[in-house]
Design a protein around this motif. Structure first.
Motif, PDB file in Angstrom:
ATOM      1  N   ILE A 140       0.663  -1.354  -0.165  1.00  7.49           N
ATOM      2  CA  ILE A 140       0.386   0.258   0.216  1.00  7.49           C
ATOM      3  C   ILE A 140       0.939   1.167   0.154  1.00  7.49           C
ATOM      4  CG2 ILE A 140      -1.731  -1.246   1.213  1.00  7.49           C
ATOM      5  CD1 ILE A 140      -0.795   0.447   3.285  1.00  7.49           C
ATOM      6  N   GLU A 141       0.207   2.547  -0.989  1.00  8.75           N
ATOM      7  CA  GLU A 141       1.201   3.792  -0.521  1.00  8.75           C
ATOM      8  C   GLU A 141       0.148   4.455   0.578  1.00  8.75           C
ATOM      9  OE1 GLU A 141       1.280   4.998  -4.927  1.00  8.75           O
ATOM     10  OE2 GLU A 141       2.718   3.374  -5.171  1.00  8.75           O
ATOM     11  N   SER A 142      -0.607   4.324   1.254  1.00  7.89           N
ATOM     12  CA  SER A 142      -1.374   4.836   1.756  1.00  7.89           C
ATOM     13  C   SER A 142      -1.890   4.525   3.293  1.00  7.89           C
ATOM     14  CB  SER A 142      -2.754   6.458   0.963  1.00  7.89           C
ATOM     15  OG  SER A 142      -3.093   6.641   1.886  1.00  7.89           O
ATOM     16  N   GLN A 168      -5.819   2.785   1.879  1.00  3.17           N
ATOM     17  CA  GLN A 168      -5.563   1.800   1.652  1.00  3.17           C
ATOM     18  C   GLN A 168      -5.511   0.088   2.272  1.00  3.17           C
ATOM     19  OE1 GLN A 168      -2.501   2.424  -1.612  1.00  3.17           O
ATOM     20  NE2 GLN A 168      -3.977   2.973  -2.462  1.00  3.17           N
ATOM     21  N   LEU A 169      -4.915   0.150   3.667  1.00  4.13           N
ATOM     22  CA  LEU A 169      -4.944  -0.315   4.313  1.00  4.13           C
ATOM     23  C   LEU A 169      -6.083  -1.666   4.676  1.00  4.13           C
ATOM     24  CD1 LEU A 169      -4.152   0.970   8.262  1.00  4.13           C
ATOM     25  CD2 LEU A 169      -2.022  -1.051   6.410  1.00  4.13           C
ATOM     26  N   GLN A 170      -5.876  -3.102   4.044  1.00  3.69           N
ATOM     27  CA  GLN A 170      -6.491  -3.694   4.136  1.00  3.69           C
ATOM     28  C   GLN A 170      -6.392  -5.652   5.011  1.00  3.69           C
ATOM     29  OE1 GLN A 170      -6.993  -6.045  -0.038  1.00  3.69           O
ATOM     30  NE2 GLN A 170      -6.070  -3.734  -0.003  1.00  3.69           N
ATOM     31  N   SER A 229      -0.679  -5.932   5.353  1.00  3.46           N
ATOM     32  CA  SER A 229      -0.883  -4.891   4.556  1.00  3.46           C
ATOM     33  C   SER A 229       0.731  -4.881   4.746  1.00  3.46           C
ATOM     34  CB  SER A 229      -1.622  -3.943   4.469  1.00  3.46           C
ATOM     35  OG  SER A 229      -2.858  -4.010   3.930  1.00  3.46           O
ATOM     36  N   MET A 289       3.872  -1.070   4.195  1.00  4.41           N
ATOM     37  CA  MET A 289       3.972  -0.153   3.596  1.00  4.41           C
ATOM     38  C   MET A 289       5.409   0.115   3.586  1.00  4.41           C
ATOM     39  SD  MET A 289       1.772   3.051   4.675  1.00  4.41           S
ATOM     40  CE  MET A 289       1.626   5.076   4.045  1.00  4.41           C
TER      41      MET A 289
END
Length: 356
Positions: A312-314, A317-319, A323, A325
């Motif tokens: 993820i980039e932000s 967008q966590l899931q 995840s 980053m």
């Protein structure tokens, strides 16, 4: 072989074990003993506490044992406000060591559990100002005890190029190691592991349908977490942590706890992605208190080779279930971060500028 003066001195250091060509584990019997001994010794040496002091703190398990051992060694009194995750085996040890222990009522969320424990400590301090609150989450004296662990890692496998993977928790173990290792080699990479539901790196809006992974997350701001020390952050679910813990035992005969399973998944992936870099992860405790909740469920463990994170980039967008980053050693203020129900909506100054 010189005898140790106390059992705490014998168990404080980790065993460094090579699992794969460039993958290592620093396996602790109970991780926080080193830092707690150093913290209590520092308080005594500085005169902040006297020989008749009662030390008090909140804990979900590992720190309670470390503090009880330190108080036993130095002849101090100890009081623990614990969560219901303190199991019978640990409870009996704490009480026989001389600690007094009270447990808060079980809570449905990590936030309620931690908040209730802290509130109870404040009540006790108001009633008896002579108690000394150790504040493992906020007093940076707990950083000092990890320098010897860093020296052991350097002696065992050098520090360049090196990545360290560990549960964030109070921030002291991973932060203390990174600070000490980077004094010699600034390029040491630090990878923090978080559970879903932890606010420390902005994931309080996503609850894990499994169970709380005690000790590596937070529902309240911890001043000892220095976000700018971390190069990457990984959020790992209970089911994946269980799978990692089972794989660690099955593949390498290392019997370690749930957070160690999370860290193993992350470190295993990092070591295979970059064969020229040594990767060491922290196994904070043994697997004994996870026998029923984790290891008894080994048949439902997933194949670790089939597991991978979503990059993820932000924070928006966590899931689940995993995840990852690039944190880029960015500053972050979790107290100012306000995730919305359908995602994360942060003030402009709250979300870090991230390296991709």
């Amino acid at each position: 072989m010189s005898p140790h003066a106390h059992i705490a001195d014998a168990i404080k250091a980790p065993d460094l074990i090579r699992l794969e060509r460039n993958l290592y584990v620093a396996r602790f019997e109970t991780m926080k003993v080193y830092s707690t001994l150093a913290a209590v010794q520092g308080l005594l040496d500085s005169g902040r506490i006297g020989p008749e002091a009662t030390l008090i703190d909140s804990s979900s398990g590992i720190y309670a044992y470390a503090l009880a051992l330190a108080c036993h060694k130095f002849g101090l009194k100890c009081h623990i406000v614990g969560s219901k995750t303190v199991d019978r085996a640990l409870m009996l040890q704490l009480r026989i060591l001389g600690a007094t222990v009270e447990q808060v009522e079980p809570q449905p969320t990590l936030k309620l559990d931690q908040s209730l424990r802290v509130a109870r400590i404040r009540e006790l301090l108001a009633a008896d100002p002579n108690l000394h609150w150790m504040q493992q989450y906020h007093d940076d004296i707990h950083y000092d005890g990890y320098a010897p662990v860093a020296a052991q890692i350097v002696a065992g496998l050098d520090c360049a190029p090196l990545s360290v993977v560990g549960g964030v928790g109070s921030g002291c173990s991973t932060g203390g190691l990174a600070r000490a290792l980077r004094a010699a080699e600034p390029g040491v990479q630090l990878i923090g592991v978080q559970p879903f539901g932890s606010m420390t790196f902005g994931c309080q809006h996503l609850e894990d349908p499994g169970i709380i992974i005690a000790g590596i997350g937070s529902s309240i701001p911890f001043r000892n977490v220095r976000h700018a020390l971390y190069d990457q952050v990984h959020w790992v679910s209970f089911d994946y942590g269980l799978s990692g813990a089972v794989a660690l035992l099955r593949e390498h005969a290392v019997f370690a706890g749930l957070s160690s399973g999370c860290c193993y998944l992350v470190a295993r992936r990092e070591a295979r992605r970059d064969p020229q870099r040594n990767v060491v992860f922290l196994a904070a405790d043994t697997g004994h208190r996870y026998v029923e909740g984790v290891f008894a469920e080994y048949e439902r463990a997933l194949d670790p080779d089939a597991l991978a994170p979503v990059a993820i980039e932000s924070l928006q967008q966590l899931q689940l279930p995993w995840s990852a980053m690039a944190w880029g050693r960015a500053d972050f203020d979790p107290a100012r971060f306000e995730p919305a129900a359908s995602g994360c909506v942060a003030p402009a100054t709250a979300e870090p500028a991230l390296a991709h």
